[in-house]
Design a protein around this motif. Sequence first.
Motif, PDB file in Angstrom:
ATOM      1  N   PRO A  29       0.812  -1.222   0.000  1.00 18.15           N
ATOM      2  CA  PRO A  29       0.000   0.000   0.000  1.00 18.15           C
ATOM      3  C   PRO A  29       0.844   1.270   0.000  1.00 18.15           C
ATOM      4  CG  PRO A  29      -0.908  -1.597   1.548  1.00 18.15           C
ATOM      5  CD  PRO A  29       0.427  -2.126   1.112  1.00 18.15           C
ATOM      6  N   ALA A  30       1.956   1.272   0.727  1.00 19.94           N
ATOM      7  CA  ALA A  30       2.832   2.446   0.743  1.00 19.94           C
ATOM      8  C   ALA A  30       3.492   2.647  -0.614  1.00 19.94           C
ATOM      9  CB  ALA A  30       3.887   2.298   1.837  1.00 19.94           C
ATOM     10  N   ARG A  31       3.920   1.568  -1.231  1.00 18.29           N
ATOM     11  CA  ARG A  31       4.563   1.696  -2.551  1.00 18.29           C
ATOM     12  C   ARG A  31       3.561   2.196  -3.594  1.00 18.29           C
ATOM     13  NH1 ARG A  31       6.729  -3.247  -0.772  1.00 18.29           N
ATOM     14  NH2 ARG A  31       5.623  -4.495  -2.342  1.00 18.29           N
ATOM     15  N   ARG A  32       2.313   1.776  -3.448  1.00 17.07           N
ATOM     16  CA  ARG A  32       1.277   2.247  -4.367  1.00 17.07           C
ATOM     17  C   ARG A  32       1.042   3.747  -4.172  1.00 17.07           C
ATOM     18  NH1 ARG A  32      -1.857  -1.770  -3.579  1.00 17.07           N
ATOM     19  NH2 ARG A  32      -3.151  -0.856  -1.963  1.00 17.07           N
ATOM     20  N   ALA A  33       1.078   4.201  -2.927  1.00 15.72           N
ATOM     21  CA  ALA A  33       0.912   5.633  -2.651  1.00 15.72           C
ATOM     22  C   ALA A  33       2.049   6.443  -3.263  1.00 15.72           C
ATOM     23  CB  ALA A  33       0.828   5.877  -1.149  1.00 15.72           C
ATOM     24  N   TRP A 166       6.551  11.049   4.284  1.00 17.53           N
ATOM     25  CA  TRP A 166       7.374  10.103   5.036  1.00 17.53           C
ATOM     26  C   TRP A 166       6.589   8.810   5.274  1.00 17.53           C
ATOM     27  CZ3 TRP A 166      11.520  12.248   8.688  1.00 17.53           C
ATOM     28  CH2 TRP A 166      12.343  11.215   9.143  1.00 17.53           C
ATOM     29  N   PHE A 167       7.075   7.725   4.700  1.00 19.87           N
ATOM     30  CA  PHE A 167       6.479   6.401   4.872  1.00 19.87           C
ATOM     31  C   PHE A 167       7.351   5.630   5.865  1.00 19.87           C
ATOM     32  CE2 PHE A 167       5.284   8.007   0.758  1.00 19.87           C
ATOM     33  CZ  PHE A 167       3.928   7.714   0.676  1.00 19.87           C
ATOM     34  N   ARG A 168       6.733   5.206   6.973  1.00 19.70           N
ATOM     35  CA  ARG A 168       7.502   4.636   8.080  1.00 19.70           C
ATOM     36  C   ARG A 168       7.003   3.213   8.351  1.00 19.70           C
ATOM     37  NH1 ARG A 168      10.167   8.076  11.801  1.00 19.70           N
ATOM     38  NH2 ARG A 168       8.743   9.741  11.220  1.00 19.70           N
ATOM     39  N   ALA A 169       7.930   2.252   8.240  1.00 18.76           N
ATOM     40  CA  ALA A 169       7.599   0.845   8.442  1.00 18.76           C
ATOM     41  C   ALA A 169       7.860   0.443   9.892  1.00 18.76           C
ATOM     42  CB  ALA A 169       8.424  -0.028   7.506  1.00 18.76           C
ATOM     43  N   GLU A 199      -0.922  15.572   8.250  1.00 22.01           N
ATOM     44  CA  GLU A 199      -1.788  14.396   8.110  1.00 22.01           C
ATOM     45  C   GLU A 199      -1.000  13.134   8.463  1.00 22.01           C
ATOM     46  OE1 GLU A 199      -4.715  12.307   4.741  1.00 22.01           O
ATOM     47  OE2 GLU A 199      -3.364  13.943   4.176  1.00 22.01           O
ATOM     48  N   VAL A 200      -1.700  12.163   9.031  1.00 23.07           N
ATOM     49  CA  VAL A 200      -1.138  10.832   9.268  1.00 23.07           C
ATOM     50  C   VAL A 200      -2.168   9.804   8.788  1.00 23.07           C
ATOM     51  CG1 VAL A 200      -0.280   9.178  10.954  1.00 23.07           C
ATOM     52  CG2 VAL A 200       0.170  11.607  11.272  1.00 23.07           C
ATOM     53  N   TRP A 208       1.933   6.712   6.970  1.00 23.00           N
ATOM     54  CA  TRP A 208       2.250   7.742   5.991  1.00 23.00           C
ATOM     55  C   TRP A 208       2.063   9.086   6.698  1.00 23.00           C
ATOM     56  CZ3 TRP A 208      -1.022   8.583   0.892  1.00 23.00           C
ATOM     57  CH2 TRP A 208      -0.474   9.656   0.169  1.00 23.00           C
ATOM     58  N   GLU A 209       3.161   9.759   6.943  1.00 25.89           N
ATOM     59  CA  GLU A 209       3.141  11.059   7.615  1.00 25.89           C
ATOM     60  C   GLU A 209       3.443  12.148   6.592  1.00 25.89           C
ATOM     61  OE1 GLU A 209       5.508  10.933  11.361  1.00 25.89           O
ATOM     62  OE2 GLU A 209       5.776   8.840  10.771  1.00 25.89           O
ATOM     63  N   ARG A 210       2.620  13.201   6.594  1.00 25.96           N
ATOM     64  CA  ARG A 210       2.756  14.284   5.627  1.00 25.96           C
ATOM     65  C   ARG A 210       3.083  15.570   6.367  1.00 25.96           C
ATOM     66  NH1 ARG A 210      -1.777  13.714   1.047  1.00 25.96           N
ATOM     67  NH2 ARG A 210       0.095  14.166  -0.215  1.00 25.96           N
ATOM     68  N   TYR A 211       4.068  16.287   5.887  1.00 26.11           N
ATOM     69  CA  TYR A 211       4.548  17.489   6.548  1.00 26.11           C
ATOM     70  C   TYR A 211       4.689  18.642   5.553  1.00 26.11           C
ATOM     71  CZ  TYR A 211       6.011  14.340  10.342  1.00 26.11           C
ATOM     72  OH  TYR A 211       6.039  13.414  11.350  1.00 26.11           O
TER      73      TYR A 211
END
Length: 214
Positions: A29-33, A166-169, A199-200, A208-211
């Motif tokens: 899902p993160a890679r698709r985003a 920022w995508f955090r695993a 946004e988170v 997925w954290e957006r800054y």
Amino acid sequence: MSVTLKLATSLDGRIATASGESRWITGEPARRAVHQLRAEHEAVLIGIETALADDPELTVRLPGWNGRQPARVVLDSRQRLTPGCRLVTTARDIPTYVVATSAPDPALTAASVRVVQVRAVGEDRPELKTVVAALAAEGLSRIFVEGGGQVAASFLRCGLVDALEWFRAPIVIGGEGRPGVGALAVAALVDAPHFRRVEVRELGDDLWERYERI
């Protein structure tokens, strides 16, 4: 002109193990985003080390996608990009730029790679404010930076990052892993780049954290 920096890291901010293993830190899902974010920008930018190590295509690969592909940009002072790599062999179909500090290499221009020459700083690195201005002159005003830790740090040091994706695993790699952001030479907290989280989202097991820059 706007610059967005993408980071895909472990919880402790690492993009790879000490040996360089990085596929895949984040889930599907993160890679698709990330592919959706590529589609929203006019160019995707990486450094030459990432280009040589991964041989990426930097294309939008979404199910059913038939829109335009963003241009690909490689920061490559000495024009080390090889003629047989994916970026060069597809340059006739998708606009591909090499940002160099020397005159264009005929082998690249013959393959339809557009070599943009800019002035050098430090250890023969492209001066990033000049790079951004040169890309804007090419009609590329929304840049998506996907480079490694050194490229990320360079853009942050220059104050050029307007937004962070920022995508955090949920894994911890440790201090021997490769950092998502290289050295910034920050001596005091007041001098550190500051951002505001807007946004988170949860994407499977990842965050997925957006800054936005303050």
